[in-house]
Design an enzyme around this catalytic site. Structure first.
Site, PDB file in Angstrom:
ATOM      1  N   ASP A 204       3.805  -0.603  11.435  1.00 21.90           N
ATOM      2  CA  ASP A 204       3.355   0.620  10.986  1.00 21.90           C
ATOM      3  C   ASP A 204       2.906   1.148  12.295  1.00 21.90           C
ATOM      4  O   ASP A 204       2.242   0.896  13.123  1.00 21.90           O
ATOM      5  CB  ASP A 204       2.200   0.765   9.994  1.00 21.90           C
TER       6      ASP A 204
ATOM      7  N   ARG B  27      -1.478  12.529   9.998  1.00 23.29           N
ATOM      8  CA  ARG B  27      -0.313  13.110  10.341  1.00 23.29           C
ATOM      9  C   ARG B  27      -0.163  14.161   9.420  1.00 23.29           C
ATOM     10  O   ARG B  27      -0.435  14.236   8.160  1.00 23.29           O
ATOM     11  CB  ARG B  27       0.779  11.826  10.288  1.00 23.29           C
TER      12      ARG B  27
ATOM     13  N   ARG C  57       9.132   3.505  11.821  1.00 22.58           N
ATOM     14  CA  ARG C  57      10.156   3.644  10.799  1.00 22.58           C
ATOM     15  C   ARG C  57      11.439   3.201  11.265  1.00 22.58           C
ATOM     16  O   ARG C  57      12.463   3.794  11.864  1.00 22.58           O
ATOM     17  CB  ARG C  57      10.222   5.016  10.022  1.00 22.58           C
TER      18      ARG C  57
ATOM     19  N   SER D  34       6.085   7.876  12.660  1.00 20.30           N
ATOM     20  CA  SER D  34       5.992   6.545  12.071  1.00 20.30           C
ATOM     21  C   SER D  34       6.897   5.620  12.753  1.00 20.30           C
ATOM     22  O   SER D  34       7.983   5.897  13.416  1.00 20.30           O
ATOM     23  CB  SER D  34       6.305   6.483  10.570  1.00 20.30           C
TER      24      SER D  34
ATOM     25  N   ASP E  49       0.960  -1.337  -0.297  1.00 19.74           N
ATOM     26  CA  ASP E  49       0.149  -0.035  -0.070  1.00 19.74           C
ATOM     27  C   ASP E  49       0.927   1.349  -0.056  1.00 19.74           C
ATOM     28  O   ASP E  49       0.298   2.309  -0.259  1.00 19.74           O
ATOM     29  CB  ASP E  49      -0.889   0.146   1.423  1.00 19.74           C
ATOM     30  N   HIS E  50       2.051   1.300   0.347  1.00 22.22           N
ATOM     31  CA  HIS E  50       2.797   2.359   0.570  1.00 22.22           C
ATOM     32  C   HIS E  50       3.689   2.932  -0.510  1.00 22.22           C
ATOM     33  O   HIS E  50       4.206   4.078  -0.639  1.00 22.22           O
ATOM     34  CB  HIS E  50       3.728   2.101   1.608  1.00 22.22           C
TER      35      HIS E  50
END
Length: 797
Positions: A192, A479, A676, A674, A127-128
C-alpha cells in the site's frame, strides 16, 4: 599463529555475539518477531562504515544500509555521492504487511513459487473492502457477507503459510502496524502506498506492489535504487489550531506531487522533539503524496512513550541501547543531505489542499478568498475524519474538544459528519473514554474500523450518484484524486487536519475561518471556537477491545490447509504465467496518448472495482478508464487504426485477440498514487508491452518492470508531441540492452513509423538493472523467482 585478519574476524565475531546477547536478554519471546534484529543490523552497519571510510551517514542511510544483503556488493565506492540516486541496493526487509485488496494478488503470486511458508514475518489486514454508509453495526456484517469468498481465501492463506490474519473490522493496516509492528530501525515493505506511515515510529517502511512483497516473502533480495536524502529541518512548536497534518500539507504545496521522487524524507531538528509519535506518523503517511520513497524520524522520547503505551516497553529498551550505546537510530552529526528544507512549526498555520490533487495547498487564512476566485463551491456538503492518516487518540481527543465546545452552546453540525476509528484498539479506547458517545450524540456516524470513504468504499446518499453538479467535501484523508472517494468526478475533496474539518461542519460555508470567525447561534449570540486541546496518549492507557478482532500472535504454517479458488469464481482467479521475452526487438502500435495527470486511480480504478482485486481478467476491464485522450479530449475513449472508437480496455482486448502488441504514451509522474500493481498487471495481461512517458512515479515504474513490461521515458520531452495514436513503435537496440544486463548507458532508441510511412528515431531512457532484465526475459519477476526456487528445490532432492 593466527593471521591478523583471522584475529580481527574472531574479535568481531565475539563482539557481535556479545551485542546479540545484550539485546536478546531484553526482548521476551512474544516480541522477538516484532523487534528489529539490532545486533545483526549493527554488525552490517559496521561493515558499511568500513567501506565508506567512516563517512557520516543520515538516519535513512543507516537503516537502509544496515539491511543490505551484502554491503561489499552494493557499496563499491567510499563516496556516498556515487551511491545516492545511481546504484541499486539489494536489501533484506524485516517484515511485510498486506492490505486485503492488494494481498489477494500478492498471495496468488506467492502461491506460484511453491514455498511452504514465508521467509519473514508477515500480516494480512482486511480494511479496504468494508463499505461505509450507516455505521459499523450495519456496514460491517454486510461487507463481510459480500466479501466472504475473499476473506476466506486470505484467512486460509494466512493459516497455510503462517501469516498473521487481521480480519474485517480489526482496523486499518497502517494504524495496526504502528500499534504492533513498527519500531525504530525496522525495514518493512507494505502493499500500500501509505506504508510510510510506520516511519512515524522511526522505521524505513516502503510501499510496493505485490510482486515486490513476494521478494521479501521468499527471501529474494529486494532491489531499490539508492534514494537521495531530503532533510526537513524542523524548529519551533505547533500551537493553537496547527496540527502535524499541516506540516505535510504545507510541504506538499512546496514540493508538488513530484518533488520527493527518488528521495527519502528525513526529519530532524529541535522541532521534532515537540511532535507526538502519531503526529509523526501522519506526516510520514502523506509523504507518499510528494512521491517520496518513504519518510522517517529519529528515535525520540515520544517514540518511547508510544511503545510503552502499546505494550512494547522491551522494544523501547532495546532501541535505547541501539541509540545511546551504538549511535544507531539517529543521523551522524556531520551527515550530508542532498537538499534541506527549513520549516518553523511555530509559524505554521493550517492548510487546505485540493481539489483533485494533494499538492494544491492553501493556508486557511486565504482559503475563503481563493475559493471565490477559483469558483469552488461555497457550500460544504460533508465532513469526514479518521482514516489511516488521522485516526489517532490525539487526533480524536482534539476533535472531541471542539465538538464539546459546540455542544455546550447548543450548536449542532450543519452537514453530515463521519468518523472512522483507525483500529479496534482506538475504537475501544474512545468508547471507554466517552468520546464515541459524544460523537454520536452530536450527529456523527461512526463507521467501521476500516478505510471506507477514504479509498472509495463510500455508499454516499446526500448527492445523487448520477449528478453532474460539483460539490465540496472536507476530509482528513491523504489523497483526493477525481472520483476517488465516492465515484463522482465532480466531488471536490479538500484535505486538511481533522480539527479544521470538524470546525467546518458547524458552518458548512467555505468562507468560514474557525481561527478568526464566529458562528451565529439560534439565540442571536456569536460563538467562536477556542483552539483545540487534546491528549497525546490516553491517560488510562489503551483499551484492548473485542477479542474477536485480534489474531494469533505467532501463527505457524500448516501445509495441510487447502487454499480454495473456485474455477467459476468472479472474485478470485489463479494466475497463468506471462510469456517470456522472445529475444527480439519489440514492435508495437500506439493505442492511446494520455493527457495530463494519470494516476493509478486513472489506470486501475478503485471503488466498485476493488471486489475484483483477486481476479486479473475481471479487473482488467477497468484499465485506463479514467484516462483522458490527448488527441480528442475524451475520457475512456481510444480509436482503432480504421478510426472506429472503443472504450479503452475494449480496444486493448481487441488488439490482444488480434495479436497486436501496444504502447501507451503519457506525461509526467505517470502512475502517481496508490501502490496498485493491477495498474501494471492489467496492461500486461491485455497485451501491452511498452509504456513511454515523460516521467514515472517510483512504485509504478517498478511494478511495470516486475510484470515484464518495458517502461521508458522520453530523453527529450518534446518528442511526446511527435508521437500519436496509430503510430508504430519499434525498439532499436533492445537485444543489446538485454545482452548487457541493462548496462548500456541508460538509453534506448525507438523507431517511430507514421501511418503515412514516414519514420524517424527518438531517444528514450530506461532504468533497468541486471535483475530487472532477468524479470523481463522471464516474462515477470514471479516467473524468474519461481524458476530459481524450483531449481533450488530440485537440487536438494
Amino acid at each position: 599463529m593466527l593471521s591478523r585478519n583471522a584475529r580481527v574476524a574472531i574479535r568481531r565475531s565475539m563482539a557481535t555475539h556479545a551485542t546479540s546477547q545484550k539485546f536478546s536478554s531484553i526482548i521476551p519471546e512474544s516480541l522477538r518477531s516484532r523487534t528489529p534484529p539490532y545486533a545483526k543490523l549493527l554488525a552490517n552497519l559496521a561493515k558499511v562504515k568500513q567501506l565508506t571510510n567512516n563517512a557520516p551517514l543520515t538516519l535513512a542511510e543507516k537503516i537502509l544500509y544496515s539491511h543490505l544483503c551484502d554491503p561489499e556488493e552494493s557499496i563499491t565506492s567510499p563516496n556516498l555521492a556515487d551511491l545516492r540516486g545511481a546504484k541499486y541496493l539489494k536489501l533484506n526487509p524485516d517484515r511485510v504487511a498486506m492490505q486485503d485488496a492488494s494481498a489477494q494478488m500478492a498471495l496468488l503470486q506467492f502461491m506460484t513459487t511453491g514455498l511452504p511458508q514465508t521467509s519473514v514475518p508477515a500480516s494480512i489486514h482486511c480494511d479496504h473492502l468494508i463499505v461505509g454508509k450507516d455505521g459499523e453495526a450495519k456496514d460491517l456484517p454486510s461487507s463481510i457477507e459480500n466479501n466472504k469468498e475473499v476473506f476466506d481465501f486470505l484467512e486460509s492463506c494466512g493459516k497455510k503459510y503462517g501469516i498473521q490474519f487481521w480480519g474485517p473490522g480489526s482496523g486499518i493496516i497502517h494504524q495496526i502496524v504502528l500499534e504492533n509492528f513498527s519500531a525504530p530501525g525496522l525495514m518493512m515493505l507494505g502493499t500500500d502506498s501509505h506504508t510510510p506511515n510506520a516511519g512515524g515510529l522511526g522505521a524505513i517502511a516502503i510501499g510496493v506492489g505485490g510482486a515486490d512483497a513476494v521478494d521479501a516473502l521468499t527471501a529474494t533480495p529486494w532491489e531499490l535504487k539508492a534514494p537521495k536524502i531530503l532533510g526537513v529541518h524542523l524548529t519551533g512548536k505547533l500551537n493553537g489550531w496547527s496540527a502535524p497534518k499541516d506540516v505535510i500539507t504545507k510541504l506538499a504545496g512546496m514540493l508538488t506531487v513530484r518533488g520527493g521522487t527518488g528521495y527519502i524524507v528525513e526529519y530532524f531538528g529541535e522541532g521534532v522533539k515537540n511532535l507526538s509519535c502519531t503526529g509523526m506518523a501522519t506526516i510520514c503517511n502523506m509523504g507518499a503524496e510528494i512521491g517520496a520513497t518513504t519518510s522517517t524520524f529519529p528515535y525520540q522520547e515520544a517514540h518511547k512513550r508510544y511503545l510503552n503505551a502499546t505494550g512494547r516497553a522491551p522494544v523501547a529498551q532495546a532501541a535505547d541501547i541501539a541509540l545511546n550505546q551504538y549511535g544507531f537510530l539517529k543521523a551522524d552529526p556531520e551527515a550530508q543531505y542532498d537538499k534541506v528544507i527549513e520549516l518553523n512549526l511555530s509559524e505554521l498555520e493550517p492548510h487546505v489542499n485540493g481539489p483533485y490533487t494533494p499538492d494544491l495547498s492553501t493556508p486557511i487564512s486565504k482559503y475563503a478568498e481563493t475559493s471565490l476566485k477559483e469558483n469552488w463551491p461555497q457550500k460544504i456538503c460533508v465532513g469526514l475524519i479518521g482514516s489511516c492518516t488521522n485516526s489517532s487518540y490525539q487526533d480524536m481527543s482534539r476533535v472531541v474538544d471542539l465538538v464539546t465546545q459546540a455542544a455546550k452552546v447548543g450548536l449542532k453540525p450543519r452537514i453530515p459528519f463521519f468518523v472512522t476509528p483507525g483500529s479496534e484498539q482506538i475504537r475501544a479506547t474512545l468508547e471507554r473514554d466517552g468520546i464515541i458517545k459524544i460523537f454520536k450524540d452530536n450527529g456523527a456516524k461512526v463507521l467501521a474500523n476500516a478505510c471506507g470513504p477514504c479509498i472509495g468504499q463510500w455508499d454516499r446518499e446526500d448527492v445523487p450518484k448520477a449528478t453532474n453538479e460539483i460539490n465540496s467535501i472536507f476530509t482528513s484523508y491523504n489523497r483526493n484524486f477525481r472520483a476517488r472517494n465516492d465515484g463522482n468526478r465532480n466531488t471536490m475533496n479538500f484535505l486538511t487536519s481533522p480539527e479544521i474539518v470538524t470546525a467546518m461542519i458547524y458552518s458548512g460555508n467555505a468562507q468560514f475561518n474557525p481561527m478568526t470567525d464566529s458562528i451565529k447561534l439560534d439565540n442571536g449570540e456569536l460563538f467562536k471556537f477556542q483552539p483545540p486541546t487534546g491528549e497525546e496518549l490516553p491517560s488510562k492507557g489503551f483499551e484492548h477491545g473485542r477479542d474477536e478482532f485480534y489474531p494469533e500472535l505467532e501463527p505457524t504454517a500448516n501445509a495441510d490447509v487447502e487454499v480454495k479458488v473456485s474455477p467459476i469464481s468472479d472474485r478470485l482467479q489463479l494466475l497463468a504465467p506471462f510469456k517470456p521475452w522472445n529475444g527480439k526487438e519489440l514492435k508495437t502500435n500506439v493505442l492511446l496518448k494520455v493527457e495530463g495527470k494519470c494516476t493509478t486511480d486513472h489506470i486501475s480504478a478503485a471503488g466498485v472495482w476493488l471486489k475484483y482485486k483477486g481476479h486479473l481478467e475481471n479487473i482488467s476491464y477497468n484499465t485506463l478508464i479514467g484516462a483522458q485522450n490527448k488527441e480528442t479530449g475524451e475520457v475512456n475513449r481510444a480509436y482503432d487504426i480504421d478510426g472506429k472508437g472503443y472504450d479503452i480496455p475494449e480496444l486493448m482486448i481487441k488488439w490482444k485477440n488480434e495479436g497486436k502488441p501496444w504502447t501507451v504514451i503519457a506525461e509526467h509522474n505517470y502512475g502517481e498514487g496508490s501502490a496498485r500493481e493491477h495498474a501494471a498487471l492489467s496492461p500486461r495481461f491485455l497485451g501491452g508491452e511498452i509504456i513511454l512517458v515523460k516521467s514515472f512515479a517510483r512504485i509504478h515504474e517498478t511494478n511495470l518492470k516486475k510484470q515484464g513490461m518495458l517502461p521508458l521515458t522520453f530523453a527529450n520531452e518534446a518528442d511526446y508531441d511527435k508521437v500519436t495514436a496509430g503510430d508504430v513503435l519499434e525498439t532499436v537496440g533492445l537485444i543489446d540492452l538485454v545482452a548487457k544486463d541493462g548496462n548500456n548507458g541508460g538509453f534506448l532508441d525507438v523507431k517511430v513509423t507514421k501511418p503515412s510511412g514516414e519514420s524517424f528515431i527518438i531517444k528514450t531512457k530506461h532504468t533497468m538493472s541486471k535483475d530487472q532484465i532477468n524479470f523481463f526475459k522471464a516474462g515477470s519477476a514471479i516467473n524468474y523467482i519461481g524458476s530459481i526456487r524450483r531449481a533450488e528445490k530440485a537440487a536438494t532432492k
